[in-house]
Write an enzyme that holds these catalytic residues in place. Structure first.
Site, PDB file in Angstrom:
ATOM      1  N   GLU A 198     -10.696  -8.160   4.680  1.00  0.00           N
ATOM      2  CA  GLU A 198      -9.990  -8.227   5.965  1.00  0.00           C
ATOM      3  C   GLU A 198     -10.755  -8.910   7.098  1.00  0.00           C
ATOM      4  OE1 GLU A 198      -7.520  -4.229   6.312  1.00  0.00           O
ATOM      5  OE2 GLU A 198      -9.455  -3.927   5.347  1.00  0.00           O
ATOM      6  N   ARG A 236      -7.446   2.171  14.022  1.00  0.00           N
ATOM      7  CA  ARG A 236      -8.251   0.960  13.843  1.00  0.00           C
ATOM      8  C   ARG A 236      -8.150   0.053  15.062  1.00  0.00           C
ATOM      9  NH1 ARG A 236     -11.563  -1.481  10.121  1.00  0.00           N
ATOM     10  NH2 ARG A 236     -11.450   0.350   8.798  1.00  0.00           N
ATOM     11  N   GLU A 244       0.832  -1.202   0.000  1.00  0.00           N
ATOM     12  CA  GLU A 244       0.000   0.000   0.000  1.00  0.00           C
ATOM     13  C   GLU A 244       0.871   1.258   0.000  1.00  0.00           C
ATOM     14  OE1 GLU A 244      -3.104  -0.047   2.941  1.00  0.00           O
ATOM     15  OE2 GLU A 244      -3.449   2.094   2.778  1.00  0.00           O
TER      16      GLU A 244
END
Ligand SMILES: Cc1cc2nc3c(=O)[nH]c(=O)nc-3n(C[C@H](O)[C@H](O)[C@H](O)COP(=O)(O)OP(=O)(O)OC[C@H]3O[C@@H](n4cnc5c(N)ncnc54)[C@H](O)[C@@H]3O)c2cc1C
Ligand code: FES
Ligand code: FES
Length: 1340
Positions: A1272, A891, A813
């Protein structure tokens, strides 16, 4: 060279001649440094064969090598790793690559068709290698059993699929399967209550593929072996000499010729399988100027039975040895007990590709302390038949004198091992070998032991003993004192105690011992003997000796079980038109191309004349000032074109970083990690660039303090700015003051390497003043942006493209920039195409991992276990730069509740700045670490209140309408449904009882079962990223070219988008194509990440399709019976624009961090899994007996892809929570650098019963066509294995009379499992002596 010339005959072959896919290849100047892989990819441009590791550990490079055996008049086929095969060894053979067996244009081979159509190819990078392993198996054996498949695929890895679909696809080749037809694919533990059999209006009995559609396997249609290689035997029989730049390769014909060369050239090396030499040359940079291949030496290539045993030719392959020994054991078991152990050990030795070429002598001479075979050879006193030109023959016993020191044996430089004699065993002799490794298949051992005991006639008194070990010292050793002590002892419990005590004293290891795990290795050395003791006890059969049934489980192996699976999903009868493919399990659009090797990845882009190769110069210090950089020696190397460093970029152009620009493309003054890039060498070839980069001299001045671990960071308060960050809801103090109970605890989880099969690569071409960058990035827009900034050019001059990548999982990423930026700068500045591919060891050392975490909790609850409040402290080890660690922490903070309602909560997140590589996104992105803490906490509560975990979990489980700790109301919450269905479909309570029963009857094998729920928030959590673009081009023949801003990394995004377009446009999928992602088609795109891409690009695609449909409407209305092509043509003729852009901006995130209110996520994906395991308490080994998953993915866009994502994520999570352990030295050096040292799950690790069920009747109103994100969320479900293992350990501890409370960090490696199963053995070995106070590895 002149000296060599004098020794060789005049009629030597200097040309390399072999066949590739039926075509003759003549190489006039073969270079002994070339591998077959390099030759195929770079010289022959056959790029279907992939580079995954270069060390024989992943199988991506598998090809079939065939040769004619003149004496036997048959053709032999073997699968080999092309990355370790010297091309010079190919003289006179036929090589078959994936391109040679079938193609999409002509005819697919059934192996290619079945892996693709069974959904066994996601990113596809592993697929050609797997195809070739399977193909070779089928060429060798017409009737196969499942075990053959498992053995053939031992050397192949896949990081995407979770293996289940590959296995199911290939099971169709097993004869037995056809009788069973579909059943093995859908055997469900629920039997007649299986959801498939209940009709709820929709079709429930779907399968993911239809076997009857497959072409039959027809051996007669295989390509023929080149007749020239049968008729012209000279290729296989001639003396060969290949002179390279640095190395000479000679294949002599006779032993005398070989011995002569060996005696004249001290630094010459015998090369057989090259599985050791190849690795030494590539990774340890060793250079052997003269390589001698003994493949024609008869004495070294034969297998014989003698009066006293067997004689193994030194160059015989391990596969041939295995077959030969199998026969000997079959003929006479009593005499062949040592043969049986070698044969059994060979099954666990490497993968079949390595065994097919590697030799026994190669293993012996390498003298690795963790060799699997040397302890056996030592225990049975095998003899080497050694020859030298000067002194002739001598016989050398494999004993402790033979292994002189680390990787050194007592042979003279001129000596060659010609054969190995292995003696027969006798009647009252017991012989057994054990190996314990991190992973069951294809792994080097941690400890190997071989025990050889002879009893006196008709008694149980030991007459002779030899206990040999690998992994307990720098060499293979014999525990001499203990072996001696055993002589004359009666085989009973007091002898056992004596031996264990003696072994403890004799086998010393301290924490600095290379390989680490000193306590574990010491306890293994004892545990393995204990297993042997039980085995002999069981067999000894005299004087009425019998061991208790309960104890017997100590001697047996873990069961070998054929895996089975079921997938339960529905296909809604709501298709809107005949072309509508939404909801159907259609095959991944690239799967067939991936299976035939036609699919193009970054490094498969055809070579352009004059292109250059770039290699990075990396820091060798973790934290230091750069005092000087001297590239002069490197620049002198012919072929080196340039050295680039910080001095080539102005300060403001040298910055990068996805959120804050705290990294440099090239380090200027300071390095803060060994992952920092100091410069880059650009040269005409890869090999020159790689060699030259090692000549760049950098001097440093070390800086302090060096911060490696989370504890170091806490001590030095080394946190990124803005941390700790706190999130509070309710009144925690009040909750704690009123609580019945308060508990505290913590959990640590380690780093996880992405191990995408395709390493990070980049290719850049300057065109006029424009730049095109092809890279392995999940975020090409960012690559283009930083490149434009670095080069000071507008962004419209830089185009970044990605056709597909071989897996990403978050690892590409942001970190792909590390390589892509230097490549872009080099191509632009040098005005030449520049290519670069990270070697696997480079990739693993610099590109970062899943963040290691330490999470502490304190929880308040009542007598029922209902939580009233909790405080969490989450520490993540972020490495040297921020990267996206702040988002990862966000997160983690919002997932630390997992699925439980916590009314009063305080969460503190600390992003630790250390001198490790910069850690980055990895599937789940902080949630898998945080949710693990929640689950540990729940189990802790259950323990304290004396209830079952399931009861405590149930009363705390989120319900519809609950508020999370970030004040989001849960709507459409299917958690309870998933929980109930998983309990039911897994038959949980019944199995739990059975597990308890099993555990009562077995002391040394324990089972455990556990259930775990998950809730995963879907959103980037950042508004700006929640936008997506699409471009739709319709050509006047009716074909549709779609482009989106997301990339394809195996997750099936392109396939799903084509399905969405097929519904929106009412066009068949066959007419729609997505070629690649390119920033000149869709600008300003977000990274393909956060599981969100189908959601946002799906909406953008619909938007574009709607625009187009509106324009076509008049033509459709005027000719309703017409076809799509008619309407498109009519519109074209009418001068209607046939291209449209689509755009989607998700509704704004209402969340306000300051007030902790508003919705943070679009919605949640829920799931529940139940796993059952069996562990071996003596070794720490385990098997997952079964996993049942119920997952809510809304109305699946494509059940095959979604189930593939669930299984793939589960297996990645399984690796994370169990076997994958990144190791770091005390100074932060990365010790796990390839598949040899870092183990991801293999084929045999999948749950033996793997059932996946998609929750029905749960449409999601907040995403495209009622679907849900899936990439995910399922990963965390693999923690069910972690907790099942803990349950099993608890039972072992209870038997041993120790407390059921214990802390076990993740991953639950064999070492941690064994050491947690405390017993007399583990107590015996503690504590390990620490020498110099420096452990070999540390926990970061
Ligand atoms: C992916 C992978 C997995 C592996 N797994 C295992 C494993 O599970 N267990 C294990 O024990 N090992 C393992 N190994 C190590 C290696 O494969 C073995 O040691 C193998 O037996 C080496 O044989 P070779 O023929 O390939 O040796 P080569 O690389 O050809 O040679 C190795 C050394 O032996 C010398 N040599 C070879 N033959 C002779 C001879 N006749 N006389 C004198 N010197 C000789 C060579 O000169 C060289 O120094 C693995 C290696 C790889 C790459
Ligand atoms: S590239 Fe050859 S095995 Fe990995
Ligand atoms: S499909 Fe196997 S590695 Fe991606």
């Amino acid at each position: 060279m002149d000296k060599i010339q004098q020794l060789i005959p005049s009629d030597v072959d200097t040309e390399l001649i072999f066949f590739v896919n039926g075509k003759k290849v003549i190489e006039p100047n073969p270079e002994p440094e070339w591998t077959l892989l390099w030759y195929l990819r770079k010289k022959l441009q056959l790029t279907g064969t992939k580079y995954g590791c270069g060390e024989g550990g992943c199988g991506a490079c598998t090809v079939m090598v065939s040769y004619y055996l003149k004496r036997e008049q048959r053709i032999k086929h073997v699968a080999v790793n092309a990355c370790l095969t010297p091309v010079c060894a190919m003289h006179g053979v036929a090589v078959t690559t994936v391109e040679g067996i079938g193609s999409t244009e002509e005819k697919l081979h059934p192996v290619q068709e079945r892996i693709a159509k069974a959904h066994g190819s996601q990113c596809g990078f592993c697929t050609p290698g797997i195809v070739m392993s399977m193909y070779t198996l089928l060429r060798n054996k017409s009737k196969i059993e499942y075990a053959d498949i498992e053995t053939a695929l031992q050397g192949n890895l896949c990081r995407c699929t979770g293996y289940r679909p590959i296995i199911e696809g290939f099971k169709t080749f097993v004869d037995a399967w056809s009788g069973n037809d579909r059943k093995s694919q859908d055997t469900c533990i629920m039997g007649k209550d299986c959801c498939r059999l209940k009709n709820e209006g929709n079709k429930n009995d779907e399968t993911l593929f239809t076997k009857s559609e497959f072409q039959p396997l027809s051996p007669t249609q295989e390509p023929i072996f080149p007749p020239e290689l049968i008729l012209n035997q000279s290729y296989r029989e001639s003396y060969v000499l290949y002179k390279g730049e640095n190395i000479v390769w000679i294949r002599p014909k006779t032993l005398d010729e070989l011995l002569l060369l060996k005696s004249k050239f001290e630094d010459s090396k015998i090369v057989v399988g090259n599985t050791e030499i190849g690795v030494e040359m590539k990774f340890k940079k060793k250079l052997y100027p003269l390589l001698l291949s003994p493949s024609l030496i008869k004495e070294m290539n034969t297998l014989n039975v003698t009066d006293v045993g067997v004689r193994i030719g030194a160059a015989v392959s391990l596969t041939d040895l295995l077959i030969f020994l199998d026969k000997q054991v079959e003929d006479d078991y009593e005499r062949g007990k040592a043969f049986l152990e070698i044969k059994n050990m060979l099954h666990w030795f490497a993968g079949s590709q390595v065994r097919n070429v590697a030799s026994l002598a190669g293993n012996i001479i390498t003298a690795s302390p963790i060799s699997d075979l040397n302890p056996i050879l030592m225990a049975c006193s095998a003899t080497l038949i050694v020859f030298s030109a000067k002194r002739g023959e001598r016989q050398v016993t494999v004993d402790e004198n033979f292994f002189k020191s680390y990787r050194r044996v007592s042979l003279d430089y001129d000596e060659v091992v010609v054969a190995i004699d292995i003696p027969y065993t006798a009647k009252r002799q017991f012989f057994k070998a054990y190996k314990q490794a991190r992973r069951r298949d294809d792994d080097i051992s941690i400890v190997t032991a071989a025990f050889n005991i002879k009893f006196e006639k008709d008694s149980n008194i030991v007459n002779d003993a030899n206990l040999s070990y690998g992994g307990m010292a720098p060499t293979t050793i014999c525990a001499k004192r203990t072996s001696k002590l055993l002589k004359g002892c009666t085989w009973n419990e007091s002898t056992l105690r004596l031996v264990l005590k003696s072994l403890t004293d004799e086998l010393q290891l301290d924490t600095s011992a290379p390989g680490g795990m000193a306590d574990y290795r010491k306890s293994l050395s004892l545990s393995l003997f204990f297993k042997f003791y039980l085995h002999v006890m069981q067999e000894v059969g005299i004087n009425g000796y019998k061991i208790h049934e309960h104890e017997l489980s100590g001697s047996s192996e873990l069961p070998i079980i054929v895996p089975n699976s079921s997938q339960c999903f529905e296909i809604k009868n709501n298709n809107r038109h005949i072309c509508d493919s939404v909801g159907k399990p259609i095959t991944h659009m690239s799967a067939l191309k991936q299976a035939t090797g036609e699919a193009i990845y970054c490094d498969d882009v055809p070579i352009i004349e004059g292109e250059l190769f770039l290699s990075l110069v990396l820091s060798t210090e973790p934290y230091a000032n750069i005092k000087s950089i001297d590239p002069s020696k490197a620049l002198e190397v012919p072929g080196v074109k340039a050295f680039l460093s910080a001095s080539d970029l102005p300060d403001d152009c040298n910055k990068m970083g996805p959120i804050i620009k705290d990294e440099e493309i090239f380090s200027r003054d300071v390095v803060t990690s060994r992952a920092c890039v100091i410069g880059a060498i650009i040269a005409t070839t890869e090999s020159i660039a790689r060699k030259a980069k090692d000549l760049v001299i950098v001097t440093y001045e070390k800086l302090h303090p060096l911060i490696v671990t989370i504890e170091d960071a806490i001590e030095h308060k080394s946190f990124f700015a803005g941390y700790p960050r706190t999130r509070v809801k309710g009144d925690v103090n009040d909750a704690f003051s009123k609580a019945h109970h308060i508990s505290e605890g913590c959990i640590r989880s380690g780093a996880q390497e992405h191990f995408y099969l395709e390493t990070i690569s980049a290719y850049a071409i300057r065109k006029e003043d424009e730049l095109e960058i092809i890279s392995t990035s999940q975020n090409p827009a960012e690559i283009a942006q930083i490149a434009a900034e670095a080069l000071h050019i507008p962004r419209h001059k830089v185009v970044a493209k990605v056709k597909r990548i071989g897996g990403g999982f978050g690892g590409k990423e942001t970190r792909a920039t590390t390589l892509a930026l230097p490549v872009a700068v080099a191509a632009y500045k040098l005005k030449k195409p520049v290519r670069a591919v990270l070697d696997r060891d480079e990739d693993m050392q610099i590109t970062g991992y899943r963040h290691p975490c330490l999470i502490k909790y304190k929880v308040a609850y009542d007598n029922d276990g209902k939580i009233s409040g909790a405080i969490f402290h989450i520490y993540s080890n972020a490495g040297y730069s921020m990267d996206i660690s702040c988002s990862m922490m966000e997160r983690a903070i919002v997932h630390v509740d997992n699925c439980y309602f916590i009314p009063n909560i305080e969460v503190n997140g600390y992003v630790c700045k250390t001198n490790l590589p910069s850690n980055t996104a990895f599937r789940g992105f902080g949630a898998p670490q945080a949710m693990l803490a929640a689950e540990i906490m729940m189990r802790n509560i259950a323990e304290v209140v004396g209830k079952q975990y399931e009861d405590v979990a149930s009363i705390n489980l989120y319900q519809e309408g609950n508020l999370t700790h970030y004040n989001q109301t849960l709507t459409y919450c299917t958690l309870q449904r998933c929980w109930n269905e998983c309990i039911e479909s897994s038959n949980y309570w019944q199995r739990k009882k059975e597990v308890e029963e099993f555990n009562k009857c077995n002391r040394w094998k324990k089972k455990g079962i556990s259930i775990v729920p998950t809730k995963y928030g879907i959103s980037f959590q950042v508004d700006v990223l929640m936008q997506a673009g699409a471009l739709l081009l319709v050509y006047n023949d009716g074909s549709v070219l779609l482009s989106i801003g997301g990339i394809e990394m195996g997750q099936g995004l392109f396939t799903k988008m084509i399905q969405v377009a097929s519904r929106a446009l009412e066009v068949d999928v066959s007419k729609i194509h997505i070629s690649e992602m390119a920033t000149d088609k869709v600008p300003n795109s977000s990274p393909t990440a956060a599981s969100i891409s189908s959601d946002i690009y799906g909406m953008a695609v619909i938007n574009a399709c709607d625009t187009l449909k509106k324009r076509l409407k008049p033509y459709k209305d005027s000719k309703p019976d017409g076809s799509w092509e008619d309407w498109v043509l009519a519109a074209y003729l009418d001068r209607v624009c046939l291209s449209a852009t689509g755009f989607y901006a998700a509704p704004k995130i209402e969340y306000n961090a300051k007030t902790n209110s508003g919705n943070l996520f679009e919605y949640f994906t829920y799931g529940v899994a139940c796993s059952e395991v069996i562990i071996d308490c003596l070794t720490g080994d385990h098997i997952v007996l079964g996993t049942d998953i119920v997952m809510d993915v809304g109305e699946s866009l494509n059940p095959a892809i979604d189930i593939g994502q669930i299984e793939g994520a589960f297996m990645q999570g399984y690796g994370y929570y169990t076997i994958e352990e990144m190791l770091f030295s005390p100074t932060g050096e990365v010790l796990s650098r390839g598949p040899g040292t870092y183990k991801i799950p293999g084929f045999s690790d999948i749950p033996k019963q793997f059932n996946v069920s998609l929750l029905k009747g749960a449409p999601n109103p907040r995403a495209v066509y009622s679907s849900k994100a899936v990439g995910e969320p399922p990963l965390f479900l693999a923690s069910s294995v972690f907790f099942a293992i803990k349950e099993a350990i608890k039972s072992a501890r209870s038997d041993a009379g120790v407390s059921s409370e214990f802390v076990m960090d993740a991953p639950a490696t064999c070492s941690r499992i064994r050491m947690a199963c405390e017993d007399i053995i583990t107590n015996e070995v503690k504590p390990t002596i620490t020498k110099n106070g420096k452990p070999w590895n540390i926990i970061v």
